[in-house]
Design an enzyme around this catalytic site. Structure first.
Site, short mmCIF file in Angstrom:
data_model
loop_
_atom_site.label_atom_id
_atom_site.label_comp_id
_atom_site.label_asym_id
_atom_site.label_seq_id
_atom_site.Cartn_x
_atom_site.Cartn_y
_atom_site.Cartn_z
N ASN A 7 0.86 -1.19 0.00
CA ASN A 7 0.00 0.00 0.00
C ASN A 7 0.89 1.24 0.00
OD1 ASN A 7 -1.41 2.27 1.10
ND2 ASN A 7 -3.06 0.90 1.71
N HIS A 10 0.95 6.34 1.65
CA HIS A 10 1.70 7.37 2.38
C HIS A 10 2.82 8.01 1.56
CE1 HIS A 10 -0.93 6.82 5.60
NE2 HIS A 10 -0.54 5.60 5.86
N HIS A 43 -5.70 3.47 -1.47
CA HIS A 43 -7.02 3.76 -0.91
C HIS A 43 -7.41 5.16 -1.38
CE1 HIS A 43 -9.66 3.84 3.01
NE2 HIS A 43 -10.32 4.22 1.94
N ARG A 45 -9.53 7.77 -0.76
CA ARG A 45 -10.46 8.20 0.29
C ARG A 45 -11.41 9.27 -0.22
NH1 ARG A 45 -10.32 7.46 5.72
NH2 ARG A 45 -8.91 5.83 6.36
N ARG A 49 -7.33 12.64 0.94
CA ARG A 49 -6.24 13.16 1.77
C ARG A 49 -4.86 12.73 1.26
NH1 ARG A 49 -7.06 9.73 7.35
NH2 ARG A 49 -9.17 10.54 7.15
N GLU A 70 -8.66 0.15 -2.65
CA GLU A 70 -9.48 0.17 -1.44
C GLU A 70 -10.41 1.36 -1.54
OE1 GLU A 70 -6.92 0.55 1.91
OE2 GLU A 70 -5.95 -1.37 1.56
N THR A 101 -8.05 3.09 8.61
CA THR A 101 -9.28 2.30 8.68
C THR A 101 -9.31 1.54 10.01
OG1 THR A 101 -8.91 1.99 6.33
CG2 THR A 101 -10.73 0.77 7.30
N GLU A 151 -10.74 -9.69 3.33
CA GLU A 151 -9.45 -9.29 3.89
C GLU A 151 -9.68 -9.16 5.39
OE1 GLU A 151 -7.07 -6.34 1.92
OE2 GLU A 151 -6.27 -5.63 3.84
N HIS A 191 -3.44 -4.86 7.84
CA HIS A 191 -3.56 -3.72 8.75
C HIS A 191 -2.67 -3.90 9.97
CE1 HIS A 191 -5.03 -0.13 10.61
NE2 HIS A 191 -5.67 0.13 9.47
#
Ligand code: PXP
Length: 244
Positions: A7, A10, A43, A45, A49, A70, A101, A151, A191
């Site tokens: 992922n 970031h 993801h 969002r 963000r 996601e 999440t 998941e 996660h």
């Protein structure tokens, strides 16, 4: 051996801190792939963000591996998925104020809504996964909703305060995993997984894929993204791979 989805949200968090075009998302994805990533996860969002719509479109166009998107269960996001057609979609709950999440979807409480969303996404040939807590009720409900995959949320395991708590959470994940397999669901997890806690989850029988973001990006600050992914991949693959 489970596959590794990296992922890269970031990387976009850093970029959005200055609203410029570095660090480059595509280059980050390529570094992760060079380190052994089997999919790239982002993801999108609702508040945008970190990852932006154009990132998703660009990754879908250029990636040499699967794109796992996601997203929240909203009409807007379903439209995006049906337009971009990533290989995989993972439906997640989304709250504006959360840092990440925080829990799995309450599938049981909204089976028909999720069945309808899943159907619309699957009709484009996309594999749909539901992000759920390691709870048999939610796993059964995911099957009823027509998901291809679950998941399992490993956050409670990752955040356990001590060894006893961690062992209990691991047991919950193991039995949820067993149920998912028995129901014929593809089994993924993610996660809060990091270099210390990933092995026990990677060893769960039938685990298809682990999706990991934060710990890899945090390590990448010091060693670079490609080596950080490679180290994680070696841990997932087990001691034999480490001795190579
Ligand atoms: N899987 C899902 C569904 C997520 O929402 C996240 C966080 O974006 C992850 C995996 C990765 O979690 P982490 O960044 O803690 O590795």
């Amino acid at each position: 051996m489970p596959l590794l989805g990296v992922n890269i949200d970031h990387v976009a968090t850093l970029r959005q801190a200055r609203r410029v075009n570095v660090p480059d998302i595509q280059a980050a994805a390529e570094a992760a792939i060079a380190g052994g990533a089997d999919n790239i996860t982002v993801h999108l969002r609702e508040d945008r963000r970190h990852i932006q719509d154009h990132d998703v479109a660009q990754l879908r166009k250029n990636l040499k591996v699967r794109l796992n998107l996601e997203m929240a269960v909203t009409e807007e996001m379903i439209r995006v998925a049906r337009l971009v057609i990533p290989h995989n979609v993972c439906l997640v709950p989304e709250q504006r104020q959360e840092l990440t999440t925080e829990s799995g979807l309450d599938v049981q409480a909204q089976v028909s809504r999720l069945r309808s969303a899943t159907k619309k996404i699957k009709s484009k040939g996309i594999i749909v996964s539901l992000f759920v807590d390691p709870d048999p009720v939610q796993i059964q409900a995911a099957k009823q909703a027509g998901a291809d995959a679950v998941e399992i949320h490993t956050g409670a395991y990752a955040n356990a305060k001590d060894a006893v708590g961690r062992a209990l959470e691991l047991e919950r994940i193991q039995s949820a995993a067993q149920l998912a397999r028995d129901l014929g669901l593809i089994l993924n997890a993610g996660h809060g997984l990091n270099y210390e806690n990933v092995r026990s989850i990677a060893q769960i029988s039938g685990m298809n894929e682990l999706n990991i973001g934060f710990s890899i990006l945090a390590r990448a600050v010091f060693v670079g993204l490609e080596p950080a992914v490679r180290e994680m991949k070696k841990l997932i693959n087990g001691p034999a791979a480490r001795e190579e």
